[in-house]
Design a protein around this motif. Structure first.
Motif, PDB file in Angstrom:
ATOM      1  N   VAL A  24       0.834  -1.204   0.000  1.00  0.00           N
ATOM      2  CA  VAL A  24       0.000   0.000   0.000  1.00  0.00           C
ATOM      3  C   VAL A  24       0.870   1.257   0.000  1.00  0.00           C
ATOM      4  CG1 VAL A  24      -1.660   1.339   1.352  1.00  0.00           C
ATOM      5  CG2 VAL A  24      -1.996  -1.104   1.052  1.00  0.00           C
ATOM      6  N   SER A  25       1.963   1.223   0.774  1.00  0.00           N
ATOM      7  CA  SER A  25       2.813   2.411   0.806  1.00  0.00           C
ATOM      8  C   SER A  25       3.491   2.616  -0.549  1.00  0.00           C
ATOM      9  CB  SER A  25       3.843   2.307   1.921  1.00  0.00           C
ATOM     10  OG  SER A  25       4.799   1.342   1.603  1.00  0.00           O
ATOM     11  N   LEU A  28       1.003   4.323  -2.627  1.00  0.00           N
ATOM     12  CA  LEU A  28       0.949   5.742  -2.258  1.00  0.00           C
ATOM     13  C   LEU A  28       2.044   6.513  -2.987  1.00  0.00           C
ATOM     14  CD1 LEU A  28       0.360   5.657   1.595  1.00  0.00           C
ATOM     15  CD2 LEU A  28      -1.140   6.621  -0.125  1.00  0.00           C
ATOM     16  N   LEU A  31       1.128   7.132  -6.387  1.00  0.00           N
ATOM     17  CA  LEU A  31       0.026   8.092  -6.553  1.00  0.00           C
ATOM     18  C   LEU A  31       0.534   9.511  -6.801  1.00  0.00           C
ATOM     19  CD1 LEU A  31      -2.757   7.406  -3.895  1.00  0.00           C
ATOM     20  CD2 LEU A  31      -3.030   7.591  -6.346  1.00  0.00           C
ATOM     21  N   ILE A  32       1.804   9.750  -6.439  1.00  0.00           N
ATOM     22  CA  ILE A  32       2.350  11.100  -6.611  1.00  0.00           C
ATOM     23  C   ILE A  32       2.265  11.477  -8.077  1.00  0.00           C
ATOM     24  CG2 ILE A  32       4.424  12.513  -6.414  1.00  0.00           C
ATOM     25  CD1 ILE A  32       5.335  10.645  -4.196  1.00  0.00           C
ATOM     26  N   PRO A  33       1.590  12.581  -8.366  1.00  0.00           N
ATOM     27  CA  PRO A  33       1.489  12.957  -9.776  1.00  0.00           C
ATOM     28  C   PRO A  33       2.855  13.414 -10.290  1.00  0.00           C
ATOM     29  CG  PRO A  33       0.385  14.568  -8.355  1.00  0.00           C
ATOM     30  CD  PRO A  33       0.938  13.524  -7.458  1.00  0.00           C
ATOM     31  N   ALA A 293       6.184  14.135  11.034  1.00  0.00           N
ATOM     32  CA  ALA A 293       5.375  13.844   9.853  1.00  0.00           C
ATOM     33  C   ALA A 293       4.671  15.103   9.364  1.00  0.00           C
ATOM     34  CB  ALA A 293       4.354  12.760  10.170  1.00  0.00           C
ATOM     35  N   VAL A 297       4.964  16.686   5.737  1.00  0.00           N
ATOM     36  CA  VAL A 297       3.852  16.863   4.807  1.00  0.00           C
ATOM     37  C   VAL A 297       3.767  18.310   4.333  1.00  0.00           C
ATOM     38  CG1 VAL A 297       1.339  16.915   4.675  1.00  0.00           C
ATOM     39  CG2 VAL A 297       2.485  14.924   5.607  1.00  0.00           C
ATOM     40  N   LEU A 298       3.953  19.244   5.276  1.00  0.00           N
ATOM     41  CA  LEU A 298       3.809  20.648   4.913  1.00  0.00           C
ATOM     42  C   LEU A 298       4.937  21.107   3.996  1.00  0.00           C
ATOM     43  CD1 LEU A 298       2.581  22.246   8.236  1.00  0.00           C
ATOM     44  CD2 LEU A 298       1.274  21.431   6.278  1.00  0.00           C
ATOM     45  N   ILE A 302       8.598  13.991   0.918  1.00  0.00           N
ATOM     46  CA  ILE A 302       7.836  12.770   0.662  1.00  0.00           C
ATOM     47  C   ILE A 302       8.411  11.549   1.366  1.00  0.00           C
ATOM     48  CG2 ILE A 302       7.298  11.115  -1.178  1.00  0.00           C
ATOM     49  CD1 ILE A 302       5.364  13.398  -1.015  1.00  0.00           C
ATOM     50  N   ALA A 305       7.473  11.617   5.013  1.00  0.00           N
ATOM     51  CA  ALA A 305       6.041  11.398   5.243  1.00  0.00           C
ATOM     52  C   ALA A 305       5.683   9.930   5.026  1.00  0.00           C
ATOM     53  CB  ALA A 305       5.223  12.289   4.320  1.00  0.00           C
ATOM     54  N   LEU A 306       6.170   9.360   3.918  1.00  0.00           N
ATOM     55  CA  LEU A 306       5.872   7.949   3.643  1.00  0.00           C
ATOM     56  C   LEU A 306       6.514   7.041   4.686  1.00  0.00           C
ATOM     57  CD1 LEU A 306       6.077   7.514  -0.198  1.00  0.00           C
ATOM     58  CD2 LEU A 306       4.128   7.129   1.282  1.00  0.00           C
ATOM     59  N   PHE A 308       7.127   7.704   7.763  1.00  0.00           N
ATOM     60  CA  PHE A 308       6.326   7.780   8.989  1.00  0.00           C
ATOM     61  C   PHE A 308       5.117   6.862   8.893  1.00  0.00           C
ATOM     62  CE2 PHE A 308       2.461   9.700  10.793  1.00  0.00           C
ATOM     63  CZ  PHE A 308       2.763   9.599  12.145  1.00  0.00           C
ATOM     64  N   VAL A 309       4.422   6.919   7.760  1.00  0.00           N
ATOM     65  CA  VAL A 309       3.183   6.160   7.679  1.00  0.00           C
ATOM     66  C   VAL A 309       3.466   4.652   7.624  1.00  0.00           C
ATOM     67  CG1 VAL A 309       2.617   6.009   5.217  1.00  0.00           C
ATOM     68  CG2 VAL A 309       0.840   6.506   6.855  1.00  0.00           C
TER      69      VAL A 309
END
Lengths: 337, 330
Positions: A24-25, A28, A31-33, A293, A297-298, A302, A305-306, A308-309
Motif C-alpha cells: 500500500v505504501s 501511495l 500516486l504522486i502525480p 510527519a 507533509v507541509l 515525501i 512522510a511515507l 512515517f506512515v
C-alpha cells in the motif's frame, strides 16, 4: 488442532500483513502525480542527483521491478533520506518515536483508569447515577476535538492558573535531558536516579497525557459498558447474585470476563493514536514522530512522510498482534477455534 | 410527556410505544432531538450565512485587532482583525461540504463494494477469490492510522479541497465496506433471499431488491456519524495546516490561528470555533445514534428516561419496596 495452532497461525499471518502494508505504501508512492524524484530530493537537489535517484528508483523499469527494488531497499532499512533534516528517515524516526510512544502509552493508561471503572459501574447498574454520568461524559468528551481540549487545558492550567509548564516540548529549556537509554525522558531520568528531571518531564507530560486520556477514555468506557451490560444477563452473573455474593465480588468476576474486549479496544486505540496523536504533538510542540510527519507533509518531504506512515502502520500491526496474543491468554475459548 | 401505562415498568416493549413512529421516538429522547436541531441549525447557517448582514469573513480590518467579545463583535476579533462571529457562521460551508462529499464517496464506493463482496463471499472461482483478497486489502488499509493516512494522502495528492475530499473518502472506504459486507452476509441467510436466489435472481437484482433496502438504515446511521467524523478530520487537517488554507473560514484553521493568543490569555479566537465544531460533531453522532437505536428493536421499544421518570412520578405513592425500578425480572 492443538492449542498452539491458532497462536502459530496468528504469528505467521503477521508476514503477509506487513507485506500488504508495504504494498500500500508503494501504491501511495505511485500516486504522486508526475516525477517523484525531484520531490524526494527537495528544492535544493542538483540535476545529477535527480538523474541518479531516478535510476536508483528504477522509474524507467516495469512496475513489478520497481516494487521489487522498493522491497529490497526496505529490507535494508532504507526509507530514503529526508531533505529537510538530511538524515536517513529511519534514523530520524528512531529518535522521535520513543517520545510519541511515551505520550500515547501514558495517555492510554489514564484512559483505562477513567474508562474501565466508569464503564463497569455504569454497565452494572444501567439506571444509576454513574450510568448518567457516563452518558454525559461519553456525549461531551466524545464530540470534542482533542486538539481543542488541549487548548482549553492550556488556557486553564497554564495561562490562568499557572500550574502547568509552558506547552513547549518535552522538557524545559533550562533542564538538561537525561542520558538516552529508552528515549523516554521520564524513564531515563528515573533510571539515572535524577528525581528533579523526572519531575520536570512529568510536568510537561501532564497536559498532553490528560488530553489523550480524557478523549480516549470514551471508546474504552463505551466498550466496557456494553460488554458489562451483556454479561449482566449471563448465567454466571445471575448465579453469583442469586447465591448472595457481594456486589463487589460479582463486579470482579464481570470485569475479568470483560477484559478481552477492553484489550481489543485498547489495541485499536493504540494503533489510531500512533498516527492520531499528531495533533496533540503539534499543540504541545512535542517533537515526536507525529510532529516530524506534519513538518514533512507541509514541506513536501515525501520520503519522511511515507516513512512515517509505513513505520506507524507496521507498529500498529505489531500492536494488533500483541492484542491477539493477549486475548488468547485471557480467553481460553479463542485458543480452540 | 407520556401517559403512565397500566403495566409495571420493565425494559420490555412498553405497549404505549409499540406503534410510535420515528418522530415521536426522537421527540421523546432529548439527546437525539438536540442532535437534529443542531445539525439543522448548522446546515441553515451554511446556506444563509452569505445572505445575513454580517461583516466579511475574509476582509481583514487591522484597526480592530484582537477585540474581546462585545455587542459589536459577539465573538471578538482575531489577530488579523477578522470578525470571528462571521467566520464561525461561514465555516460550515467548507467544513460540511468536504465532510458530505467525502462521506458520500466513501459510503457509495465502500457500500457497493462491500455488498458485492458479501454476495461473492464463499463462491467458487474468481468471485470468491476476489472476495477474500479484497477483504485482506481492506484489513491492510485499516492497519494504517486514520489521521496519518489522510495526512500522507493529502501530501501525495497535493494540497487543496479536492485532495482533502478524496483523502478522507479513501480513508473511510474500509469502514463502509466492512459494514455492508456484514449486513449482506446476514441478509443472505434470510428465507426471502434464498427464495429469490432459487427463483433465479442475479447479483444486480438481489442487490437492488433485497440487500440495499434492508441494509439502508444501518448504512444511514453510519453515514450520519461518519459526516461528523469527517468534519473532525477536515478540521484536524486544517489545524496543522494541511487542509483548507488560511483566509477561507474553517473551524480547524481558526482554532490553530488563535492558538498563540490562547497562551497569552485571549481565548476567544480559538474557543468559539472549537465550540461550533464540537456541537456539530455531537449533532451528527446523535443523529447516527438515533437511527441506530431505531433499527434495534430492543432499543426502539426501551422506555426512554423521560417516560420512565413520568411513570415513576405517577406511581410513587403505590410503589412498594420490592417493586423498585431497575430490579424488574427479565
Amino acid at each position: 488442532m492443538t492449542v498452539l495452532g491458532p497462536i502459530l497461525f496468528r504469528l505467521i499471518a503477521f508476514v503477509p500483513q506487513l507485506l500488504g502494508v508495504i504494498l500500500v505504501s508503494f501504491l501511495l508512492l505511485k500516486l504522486i502525480p508526475g516525477d517523484p524524484a525531484p520531490m524526494m530530493l527537495g528544492p535544493l537537489a542538483t540535476t545529477e542527483a535527480i538523474a541518479k535517484l531516478r535510476a536508483e528508483l528504477g522509474l524507467d523499469q516495469a512496475l513489478p521491478v520497481q516494487l521489487w527494488q522498493y522491497l529490497v531497499r526496505l529490507a535494508h532499512g532504507d526509507l530514503g533520506r529526508s531533505w529537510q533534516t538530511t538524515n536517513p528517515v529511519l534514523t530520524d524516526l528512531a529518535i522521535r518515536i520513543p517520545a510519541t510512544l511515551e505520550l500515547v502509552t501514558l495517555g492510554l493508561a489514564l484512559a483505562l483508569a477513567i474508562g474501565v471503572p466508569l464503564g463497569l459501574a455504569a454497565g452494572r447498574n444501567a439506571h444509576g447515577r454513574v450510568a448518567r454520568l457516563a452518558d454525559g461524559y461519553g456525549l461531551g468528551a466524545g464530540a470534542m476535538p482533542d486538539f481543542w481540549i488541549a487548548l482549553l487545558l492550556i488556557y486553564v492550567f497554564y495561562t490562568l492558573l499557572g500550574w502547568a509548564p509552558p506547552p513547549l516540548g518535552r522538557l524545559d529549556f533550562a533542564v538538561l535531558p537525561p542520558d538516552r537509554i529508552t528515549g523516554s525522558y521520564l524513564i531515563d531520568a528515573l533510571i539515572a536516579g535524577d528525581g528533579a528531571t523526572a519531575l520536570a518531564a512529568l510536568g510537561q507530560l501532564a497536559l498532553p497525557v490528560a488530553t489523550l486520556g480524557l478523549t480516549s477514555a470514551v471508546p474504552i468506557l463505551k466498550m466496557t459498558r456494553t460488554t458489562v451490560e451483556r454479561l449482566q444477563d449471563s448465567d454466571f452473573v445471575r448465579f453469583a447474585d442469586a447465591k448472595g455474593l457481594s456486589p463487589a465480588r460479582v463486579s470482579a468476576h464481570v470485569l475479568r470476563n470483560a477484559l478481552p474486549s477492553v484489550v481489543t479496544v485498547v489495541g485499536t486505540l493504540y494503533g489510531t493514536l500512533l498516527g492520531g496523536a499528531v495533533l496533540i504533538e503539534v499543540v504541545f510542540s512535542w517533537g515526536g514522530a507525529g510532529q516530524y510527519a506534519v513538518s514533512a507533509v507541509l514541506n513536501a518531504d515525501i520520503n519522511a512522510a511515507l516513512g512515517f506512515v509505513v513505520v506507524t502502520a507496521a507498529l500498529s500491526l505489531a500492536v494488533h498482534l500483541a492484542v491477539d496474543l493477549i486475548s488468547f491468554a485471557l480467553d481460553p475459548r479463542l485458543r480452540l477455534t | 410527556m407520556a401517559e403512565p401505562g397500566p403495566l409495571p415498568p420493565s425494559r420490555d416493549p412498553a405497549p404505549a410505544e409499540a406503534g410510535a413512529d420515528f418522530l415521536t421516538f426522537v421527540r421523546r429522547r432529548p439527546v437525539y432531538l438536540a442532535g437534529y436541531l443542531i445539525v439543522g441549525a448548522v446546515v441553515a447557517m451554511a446556506v444563509v450565512a452569505p445572505l445575513l448582514p454580517l461583516r466579511s469573513p475574509v476582509d481583514a480590518n487591522a484597526g480592530v485587532y484582537l477585540v474581546a467579545p462585545s455587542l459589536a463583535y459577539p465573538m471578538g476579533t482575531d489577530t488579523a482583525g477578522l470578525d470571528i462571529f462571521s467566520r464561525v457562521l461561514h465555516a460550515p460551508r467548507v467544513d460540511l461540504a468536504i465532510a458530505l462529499f467525502s462521506t458520500l464517496l466513501a459510503a457509495l464506493v465502500g457500500g457497493l463494494l462491500g455488498a458485492l463482496l458479501g454476495l461473492w463471499d464463499g463462491r467458487p472461482g474468481l468471485k470468491g477469490l476476489v472476495a477474500i483478497l479484497a477483504m485482506r486489502l481492506s484489513d491492510i488499509v485499516q492497519a494504517f492510522p486514520v489521521f496519518a493516512l489522510a495526512l500522507v494522502l493529502v501530501a501525495v495528492l497535493g494540497q487543496g479541497v479536492p485532495s482533502i475530499v478524496l483523502a478522507i473518502g479513501i480513508v473511510n472506504i474500509p469502514v463502509y465496506l466492512r459494514l455492508m459486507r456484514t449486513q449482506t452476509l446476514t441478509i443472505r441467510t434470510q428465507p426471502y433471499f434464498e427464495a429469490a436466489t432459487l427463483a433465479g435472481a442475479g447479483d444486480a437484482y438481489a442487490l437492488a431488491r433485497h440487500v440495499v433496502p434492508n441494509a439502508l438504515a444501518v448504512l444511514l446511521a453510519q453515514v450520519a456519524g461518519g459526516i461528523g467524523a469527517a468534519v473532525l478530520l477536515t478540521a484536524g487537517l486544517s489545524f496543522i495546516g494541511a487542509g483548507v488554507r488560511a483566509p477561507t473560514p474553517e473551524w480547524g484553521g481558526m482554532i490553530a490561528n488563535g492558538f498563540q493568543n490562547v497562551i497569552t490569555g485571549q481565548w476567544w479566537p480559538s474557543v468559539f470555533p472549537g465550540l461550533a465544531l464540537a456541537l456539530t460533531i455531537f449533532g451528527f453522532s446523535a443523529i447516527g445514534a438515533s437511527i441506530e437505536a431505531w433499527c434495534n428493536p430492543r432499543e426502539r421499544t426501551r422506555t426512554s428516561r423521560r417516560e420512565w421518570a413520568a411513570f415513576v412520578a405517577a406511581h410513587r405513592s403505590r410503589r412498594s419496596a420490592d417493586a423498585r425500578p431497575g430490579a424488574a425480572t427479565p
